[in-house]
Motif scaffolding. Structure first.
Motif, PDB file in Angstrom:
ATOM      1  N   ASN A 173      -6.868   4.314  -6.260  1.00 39.85           N
ATOM      2  CA  ASN A 173      -5.682   3.928  -7.032  1.00 39.85           C
ATOM      3  C   ASN A 173      -4.801   2.938  -6.290  1.00 39.85           C
ATOM      4  N   VAL A 174      -4.641   3.137  -4.994  1.00 33.78           N
ATOM      5  CA  VAL A 174      -3.839   2.211  -4.196  1.00 33.78           C
ATOM      6  C   VAL A 174      -4.492   0.832  -4.215  1.00 33.78           C
ATOM      7  N   ARG A 175      -5.804   0.782  -4.051  1.00 35.64           N
ATOM      8  CA  ARG A 175      -6.522  -0.500  -4.074  1.00 35.64           C
ATOM      9  C   ARG A 175      -6.476  -1.149  -5.456  1.00 35.64           C
ATOM     10  N   LYS A 176      -6.563  -0.354  -6.485  1.00 33.95           N
ATOM     11  CA  LYS A 176      -6.653  -0.894  -7.844  1.00 33.95           C
ATOM     12  C   LYS A 176      -5.330  -1.482  -8.337  1.00 33.95           C
ATOM     13  N   TYR A 177      -4.210  -0.885  -7.959  1.00 37.32           N
ATOM     14  CA  TYR A 177      -2.931  -1.267  -8.548  1.00 37.32           C
ATOM     15  C   TYR A 177      -1.969  -1.972  -7.599  1.00 37.32           C
ATOM     16  N   GLY A 178      -2.435  -2.464  -6.462  1.00 39.46           N
ATOM     17  CA  GLY A 178      -1.548  -3.128  -5.496  1.00 39.46           C
ATOM     18  C   GLY A 178      -1.403  -4.610  -5.782  1.00 39.46           C
ATOM     19  N   THR A 179      -0.221  -5.040  -6.148  1.00 42.33           N
ATOM     20  CA  THR A 179       0.017  -6.456  -6.462  1.00 42.33           C
ATOM     21  C   THR A 179      -0.329  -7.355  -5.284  1.00 42.33           C
ATOM     22  N   ILE A 180       0.191  -7.062  -4.124  1.00 38.44           N
ATOM     23  CA  ILE A 180      -0.040  -7.911  -2.955  1.00 38.44           C
ATOM     24  C   ILE A 180      -1.476  -7.758  -2.458  1.00 38.44           C
ATOM     25  N   SER A 181      -1.951  -6.528  -2.343  1.00 37.09           N
ATOM     26  CA  SER A 181      -3.314  -6.335  -1.844  1.00 37.09           C
ATOM     27  C   SER A 181      -4.340  -6.945  -2.794  1.00 37.09           C
ATOM     28  N   ASN A 182      -4.125  -6.858  -4.087  1.00 37.61           N
ATOM     29  CA  ASN A 182      -5.048  -7.496  -5.038  1.00 37.61           C
ATOM     30  C   ASN A 182      -5.023  -9.011  -4.912  1.00 37.61           C
ATOM     31  N   THR A 183      -3.857  -9.578  -4.710  1.00 34.31           N
ATOM     32  CA  THR A 183      -3.743 -11.031  -4.548  1.00 34.31           C
ATOM     33  C   THR A 183      -4.462 -11.476  -3.279  1.00 34.31           C
ATOM     34  N   VAL A 184      -4.225 -10.774  -2.187  1.00 35.76           N
ATOM     35  CA  VAL A 184      -4.850 -11.116  -0.909  1.00 35.76           C
ATOM     36  C   VAL A 184      -6.370 -10.969  -0.997  1.00 35.76           C
ATOM     37  N   ALA A 185      -6.834  -9.898  -1.652  1.00 35.46           N
ATOM     38  CA  ALA A 185      -8.272  -9.633  -1.728  1.00 35.46           C
ATOM     39  C   ALA A 185      -9.028 -10.733  -2.476  1.00 35.46           C
ATOM     40  N   THR A 186      -8.339 -11.503  -3.301  1.00 31.49           N
ATOM     41  CA  THR A 186      -9.015 -12.620  -3.975  1.00 31.49           C
ATOM     42  C   THR A 186      -9.142 -13.832  -3.062  1.00 31.49           C
ATOM     43  N   ALA A 187      -8.385 -13.854  -1.967  1.00 29.58           N
ATOM     44  CA  ALA A 187      -8.373 -15.017  -1.077  1.00 29.58           C
ATOM     45  C   ALA A 187      -9.197 -14.827   0.196  1.00 29.58           C
ATOM     46  N   LEU A 188      -9.357 -13.585   0.642  1.00 29.41           N
ATOM     47  CA  LEU A 188     -10.076 -13.327   1.884  1.00 29.41           C
ATOM     48  C   LEU A 188     -10.551 -11.888   1.907  1.00 29.41           C
ATOM     49  N   PRO A 189     -11.494 -11.566   2.795  1.00 27.43           N
ATOM     50  CA  PRO A 189     -11.950 -10.178   2.878  1.00 27.43           C
ATOM     51  C   PRO A 189     -10.819  -9.239   3.313  1.00 27.43           C
ATOM     52  N   LEU A 190     -10.535  -8.251   2.474  1.00 30.59           N
ATOM     53  CA  LEU A 190      -9.557  -7.204   2.769  1.00 30.59           C
ATOM     54  C   LEU A 190     -10.328  -5.891   2.720  1.00 30.59           C
ATOM     55  N   MET A 207       0.823  -1.215   0.000  1.00 31.91           N
ATOM     56  CA  MET A 207       0.000   0.000   0.000  1.00 31.91           C
ATOM     57  C   MET A 207       0.855   1.261   0.000  1.00 31.91           C
ATOM     58  N   ILE A 208       1.903   1.269   0.820  1.00 30.58           N
ATOM     59  CA  ILE A 208       2.777   2.451   0.859  1.00 30.58           C
ATOM     60  C   ILE A 208       3.494   2.620  -0.480  1.00 30.58           C
ATOM     61  N   LYS A 209       3.940   1.526  -1.069  1.00 33.05           N
ATOM     62  CA  LYS A 209       4.583   1.611  -2.379  1.00 33.05           C
ATOM     63  C   LYS A 209       3.585   2.114  -3.419  1.00 33.05           C
ATOM     64  N   GLY A 210       2.333   1.688  -3.301  1.00 34.81           N
ATOM     65  CA  GLY A 210       1.290   2.181  -4.196  1.00 34.81           C
ATOM     66  C   GLY A 210       1.098   3.678  -4.066  1.00 34.81           C
ATOM     67  N   VAL A 211       1.116   4.171  -2.835  1.00 41.04           N
ATOM     68  CA  VAL A 211       1.021   5.616  -2.608  1.00 41.04           C
ATOM     69  C   VAL A 211       2.192   6.317  -3.295  1.00 41.04           C
ATOM     70  N   GLU A 212       3.404   5.780  -3.108  1.00 42.18           N
ATOM     71  CA  GLU A 212       4.591   6.380  -3.734  1.00 42.18           C
ATOM     72  C   GLU A 212       4.487   6.378  -5.254  1.00 42.18           C
ATOM     73  N   ARG A 213       3.870   5.338  -5.804  1.00 36.99           N
ATOM     74  CA  ARG A 213       3.748   5.216  -7.256  1.00 36.99           C
ATOM     75  C   ARG A 213       2.734   6.204  -7.839  1.00 36.99           C
ATOM     76  N   VAL A 214       1.584   6.364  -7.159  1.00 33.64           N
ATOM     77  CA  VAL A 214       0.526   7.174  -7.765  1.00 33.64           C
ATOM     78  C   VAL A 214       0.545   8.650  -7.382  1.00 33.64           C
ATOM     79  N   THR A 215       1.196   9.024  -6.280  1.00 31.77           N
ATOM     80  CA  THR A 215       1.185  10.448  -5.908  1.00 31.77           C
ATOM     81  C   THR A 215       1.772  11.352  -6.993  1.00 31.77           C
ATOM     82  N   PRO A 216       2.868  10.984  -7.666  1.00 31.95           N
ATOM     83  CA  PRO A 216       3.344  11.865  -8.739  1.00 31.95           C
ATOM     84  C   PRO A 216       2.357  11.944  -9.920  1.00 31.95           C
ATOM     85  N   LEU A 217       1.703  10.839 -10.224  1.00 31.84           N
ATOM     86  CA  LEU A 217       0.748  10.818 -11.337  1.00 31.84           C
ATOM     87  C   LEU A 217      -0.469  11.686 -11.048  1.00 31.84           C
TER      88      LEU A 217
END
Length: 141
Positions: free
Chosen positions: A109-126, A52-62
């Motif tokens: 944007n953080v929710r949409k583009y997070g590799t780990i969070s997207n993977t986890v969200a398919t396995a359990l409620p996030l 999530m923090i990396k996602g923030v770092e990625r999208v804040t400039p955009l």
């Protein structure tokens, strides 16, 4: 396609060491636990926070989104039999003067583009929310 490699080895009956690139993490693999290392469940939660923090770092400039800091607080629930994580909730805390609408845009944007969070969200409620960091209370004299 990106690939990742991590190696882990048992150091002794109290811990293990995971390495990748030039980094290492001490792992709590002691059956009694240890306070100076992340156990597997805590490491799992930390990977979501890092994503999530990396996602923030990625999208804040955009988004031209201005912030002073970011924190993530996570809470995971584990069942015993069979042992597995059954739910995770989080609070993404952003220190910013941006509008509420822009804060929600960041969260989307953080929710949409997070590799780990997207993977986890398919396995359990996030589930979680984004909140603005409150200003530190001032002391009155």
């Amino acid at each position: 396609m990106l690939e990742y490699r991590v190696e882990a080895r048992r150091v002794d009956a109290h811990g293990s060491l995971a390495t990748t690139k030039e980094a290492q993490i001490l792992l709590d693999t002691d059956v009694k636990g240890r306070p100076d290392a992340f156990n597997p469940a805590e490491l799992f939660l930390a990977s979501i926070a890092a994503c999530m923090i990396k996602g923030v770092e990625r999208v804040t400039p955009l988004l031209a989104f201005e912030l002073r800091g970011v924190e993530v607080r996570l809470h995971g629930e584990r069942q015993d039999s069979p042992p597995k994580m059954v739910s995770i909730d989080y609070e993404l805390i952003v220190d910013t003067d941006e509008s509420d609408h822009r804060l929600e845009l960041l969260h989307t944007n953080v929710r949409k583009y997070g590799t780990i969070s997207n993977t986890v969200a398919t396995a359990l409620p996030l589930t979680g929310r984004i909140v603005r960091k409150s200003a530190a209370p001032t002391s009155e004299t």
